[in-house]
Design a protein around this motif. Sequence first.
Motif, short mmCIF file in Angstrom:
data_model
loop_
_atom_site.label_atom_id
_atom_site.label_comp_id
_atom_site.label_asym_id
_atom_site.label_seq_id
_atom_site.Cartn_x
_atom_site.Cartn_y
_atom_site.Cartn_z
N TYR A 3 0.85 -1.20 0.00
CA TYR A 3 0.00 0.00 0.00
C TYR A 3 0.88 1.24 0.00
CZ TYR A 3 -3.67 -3.18 1.62
OH TYR A 3 -4.56 -4.21 1.73
N ARG A 4 0.52 2.21 -0.80
CA ARG A 4 1.26 3.47 -0.80
C ARG A 4 0.30 4.64 -0.62
NH1 ARG A 4 4.46 1.11 -5.80
NH2 ARG A 4 5.73 -0.29 -4.56
N ALA A 5 0.80 5.67 0.06
CA ALA A 5 0.02 6.91 0.19
C ALA A 5 0.27 7.72 -1.07
CB ALA A 5 0.49 7.68 1.42
N CYS A 6 -0.80 8.02 -1.80
CA CYS A 6 -0.62 8.72 -3.06
C CYS A 6 -1.37 10.05 -3.07
CB CYS A 6 -1.09 7.84 -4.22
SG CYS A 6 -0.07 6.35 -4.35
N PHE A 7 -0.73 11.04 -3.69
CA PHE A 7 -1.28 12.40 -3.73
C PHE A 7 -1.18 12.95 -5.14
CE2 PHE A 7 0.15 11.65 0.57
CZ PHE A 7 -0.90 12.14 1.35
N LEU A 46 -0.26 16.93 3.75
CA LEU A 46 0.15 15.60 3.32
C LEU A 46 0.56 14.73 4.52
CD1 LEU A 46 -0.07 16.92 0.55
CD2 LEU A 46 2.01 15.72 -0.13
N SER A 47 1.28 15.32 5.46
CA SER A 47 1.75 14.55 6.61
C SER A 47 0.59 14.09 7.47
CB SER A 47 2.71 15.38 7.46
OG SER A 47 3.77 15.82 6.64
N GLU A 48 -0.42 14.96 7.65
CA GLU A 48 -1.60 14.58 8.42
C GLU A 48 -2.36 13.44 7.76
OE1 GLU A 48 -2.36 18.95 10.43
OE2 GLU A 48 -3.90 18.13 9.11
N LYS A 49 -2.47 13.52 6.44
CA LYS A 49 -3.15 12.43 5.70
C LYS A 49 -2.38 11.13 5.85
CE LYS A 49 -6.67 14.47 4.24
NZ LYS A 49 -7.83 14.21 5.11
N VAL A 50 -1.06 11.21 5.73
CA VAL A 50 -0.25 9.99 5.84
C VAL A 50 -0.43 9.36 7.22
CG1 VAL A 50 2.11 9.06 5.87
CG2 VAL A 50 1.42 10.68 4.08
N GLU A 60 3.87 1.75 2.78
CA GLU A 60 5.30 1.49 2.51
C GLU A 60 6.07 2.76 2.20
OE1 GLU A 60 5.28 -1.03 -0.90
OE2 GLU A 60 4.78 -2.81 0.27
N ASN A 61 5.46 3.58 1.36
CA ASN A 61 6.12 4.83 0.96
C ASN A 61 5.09 5.76 0.34
OD1 ASN A 61 5.79 3.82 -1.68
ND2 ASN A 61 7.79 2.84 -1.61
N ILE A 62 5.57 6.88 -0.20
CA ILE A 62 4.65 7.93 -0.65
C ILE A 62 4.93 8.31 -2.10
CG2 ILE A 62 3.87 10.31 -0.20
CD1 ILE A 62 4.85 9.90 2.71
N PHE A 98 8.76 14.87 8.02
CA PHE A 98 7.57 14.68 8.84
C PHE A 98 7.22 13.20 9.02
CE2 PHE A 98 6.48 19.15 7.76
CZ PHE A 98 6.05 19.59 9.00
N THR A 99 7.37 12.43 7.94
CA THR A 99 6.80 11.08 7.96
C THR A 99 7.84 9.98 8.14
OG1 THR A 99 7.05 10.85 5.57
CG2 THR A 99 4.95 11.77 6.37
N GLY A 100 9.10 10.28 7.82
CA GLY A 100 10.14 9.25 7.88
C GLY A 100 10.04 8.22 6.76
N LEU A 101 9.15 8.45 5.80
CA LEU A 101 9.00 7.51 4.69
C LEU A 101 9.71 8.04 3.45
CD1 LEU A 101 5.20 6.69 5.04
CD2 LEU A 101 7.10 5.16 5.58
N SER A 102 10.05 7.13 2.53
CA SER A 102 10.66 7.60 1.28
C SER A 102 9.57 8.14 0.36
CB SER A 102 11.45 6.49 0.62
OG SER A 102 10.60 5.42 0.35
#
Length: 303
Positions: A3-7, A46-50, A60-62, A98-102
């Motif tokens: 799963y990825r956070a997508c914007f 974006l960070s709040e959504k993540v 996994e990542n963004i 903010f998120t620590g994700l790649s």
Amino acid sequence: MGYRACFDIGGTFIKFAVVSEAGELFLQGKTETPTKNVTMYIPQILSEKVAYFREYYPIENIGISSCGIVDHNKGVILFSANIEGYSGFPLAHEISEFTGLSISVENDVRSACLGEMWLGAAQGKENVVLLTLGTGVGGAIIQNGRLVSGAGNLAGELGHMSIIHNGENCPCGGKGCFERYASTSSLIRYYQTIVGQEESIDGKEIMSKIKQGETAAIKAYQEFIDYLSTGLVNIAHLFNPECIIIGGGITEQGESFINEVNSKYKEKVMPLYRESTKIVLAELHNDAALYGAFVHAGNFVKN
Ligand SMILES: [Zn+2]
């Protein structure tokens, strides 16, 4: 399952969703793009959504699709005409703080093209061009399965290829650019010239006049298709893609639109290209760039 956070960051809205490896969208929504202090608010939104997404899915990542000229390798917005204060912003760096994700950031039209290759009109194809027809004309080029970026991430600005020597002035500083002749705004201009008045009208109203059979609207539309097909011929001759995908509001006409475009295109293109490069409609519409964000976050993710 990944799963990825997508914007998808546009001039008006920021669209978001969790995208799964199977191509499903979860927790999908949109919020208005901030108009002030964007370098503070965009990372915050974006960070709040993540953080919210992570309560429900193992993200996994963004992947971020953004308007403007994007340096994908650095995750920086090089230039944006739509969002004030956004040019030069190191988006990937800020969000990863903010998120620590790649994070993977790519231009929205390029993202949409990757989306169409994954789940839309260009599945299984390796050589694809996407054109989006709106107020302007956006472009993206894929060759041998890879996005063409160019020396300065500037490749694919197909809206600014010059099709009329010394033609209409373009906001880019050039003259006679394709987007001055094949965008919704040019359709409106043709119509206004024909009816001889400055009455304000939008693309949708012209389309409904065409359906009603109004002569001036049909004439304007045919002029538009004529210029559009000229640009398509140039693109076919340059890249010989398997397909040129056309997206944007004007394509809501569907089959009748694409049939007319194809027949004009075939009249003008070198015969060998008629079957080799096909003109097709985009299929994923508003979600194309979100799907594409998933794709580039997988293929080219930077840590
Ligand atoms: Zn231009």
